[in-house]
Design a protein around this motif. Sequence first.
Motif, PDB file in Angstrom:
ATOM      1  N   GLY A  98       0.794  -1.210   0.000  1.00 36.23           N
ATOM      2  CA  GLY A  98       0.000   0.000   0.000  1.00 36.23           C
ATOM      3  C   GLY A  98       0.833   1.269   0.000  1.00 36.23           C
ATOM      4  N   THR A  99       0.121   2.389   0.043  1.00 37.24           N
ATOM      5  CA  THR A  99       0.752   3.703   0.082  1.00 37.24           C
ATOM      6  C   THR A  99       0.708   4.239   1.507  1.00 37.24           C
ATOM      7  OG1 THR A  99      -1.348   4.736  -0.574  1.00 37.24           O
ATOM      8  CG2 THR A  99       0.246   4.259  -2.332  1.00 37.24           C
ATOM      9  N   VAL A 100       1.742   5.012   1.852  1.00 41.22           N
ATOM     10  CA  VAL A 100       1.919   5.517   3.210  1.00 41.22           C
ATOM     11  C   VAL A 100       2.192   7.011   3.145  1.00 41.22           C
ATOM     12  CG1 VAL A 100       3.349   5.351   5.284  1.00 41.22           C
ATOM     13  CG2 VAL A 100       2.912   3.307   3.920  1.00 41.22           C
ATOM     14  N   SER A 101       1.473   7.786   3.968  1.00 37.61           N
ATOM     15  CA  SER A 101       1.690   9.232   4.007  1.00 37.61           C
ATOM     16  C   SER A 101       1.150   9.805   5.308  1.00 37.61           C
ATOM     17  CB  SER A 101       0.976   9.904   2.828  1.00 37.61           C
ATOM     18  OG  SER A 101       1.060  11.314   2.931  1.00 37.61           O
ATOM     19  N   ILE A 102       1.756  10.896   5.745  1.00 35.06           N
ATOM     20  CA  ILE A 102       1.222  11.611   6.902  1.00 35.06           C
ATOM     21  C   ILE A 102      -0.154  12.181   6.579  1.00 35.06           C
ATOM     22  CG2 ILE A 102       3.461  12.146   7.920  1.00 35.06           C
ATOM     23  CD1 ILE A 102       3.250  14.956   6.687  1.00 35.06           C
ATOM     24  N   ASN A 103      -0.484  12.251   5.290  1.00 38.63           N
ATOM     25  CA  ASN A 103      -1.780  12.763   4.841  1.00 38.63           C
ATOM     26  C   ASN A 103      -2.826  11.664   4.690  1.00 38.63           C
ATOM     27  OD1 ASN A 103      -0.626  15.395   4.580  1.00 38.63           O
ATOM     28  ND2 ASN A 103       0.286  14.722   2.667  1.00 38.63           N
ATOM     29  N   GLY A 104      -2.486  10.448   5.096  1.00 36.94           N
ATOM     30  CA  GLY A 104      -3.396   9.314   4.994  1.00 36.94           C
ATOM     31  C   GLY A 104      -2.757   8.169   4.234  1.00 36.94           C
ATOM     32  N   SER A 105      -2.942   6.973   4.730  1.00 41.73           N
ATOM     33  CA  SER A 105      -2.364   5.782   4.113  1.00 41.73           C
ATOM     34  C   SER A 105      -3.480   4.853   3.640  1.00 41.73           C
ATOM     35  CB  SER A 105      -1.484   5.051   5.134  1.00 41.73           C
ATOM     36  OG  SER A 105      -0.410   5.878   5.540  1.00 41.73           O
TER      37      SER A 105
END
Length: 166
Positions: A98-105
């Motif tokens: 998956g994708t990971v970000s401080i803006n939502g994963s």
Amino acid sequence: MVHNNSFGNICLFGLLLLAGLSSCKTTQPMSSTQVYAFRLKPGEDLKKGIQQFAEQKQITAGWISTGVGSLTHYNIRFANQPEASSGQGHFEIVSLTGTVSINGSHLHLSVSDSTGRTLGGHLADGNLIYTTAEIVITASRELEFNRPVDPGTGWKELEVKEKKQE
């Protein structure tokens, strides 16, 4: 542990293609990437641990390169279901992506039981580590992932932007 990774440029190109940014015309490396490796310990929550790590490292655009380990409790939302399904016992993490970000994963998980029966779907809170979870995240320094609500789907969907250079 942080390590620069030129192989991540190939992975990043794939993400750019998926995001519709395939008009990039350069022979230089497209992005500078970092690789992070960490371990979650027994009793920790898999999803929360990944998100906390992203926040600690201020990852704005990352993706799971690999993830293995074991759980005593899984909590996975299957395709087109409103609520997550859960189970207790001993489960192997056979896939984490998956994708990971401080803006939502946005993360997906597959687990197998002692007979090899495998289940997979959307990673929800409440996946508790049994012995370990070993996770590697590759992150771009030049992109930012956001998750605005898509009016067509009603879900928070991936939006990829080039990060403003300071």
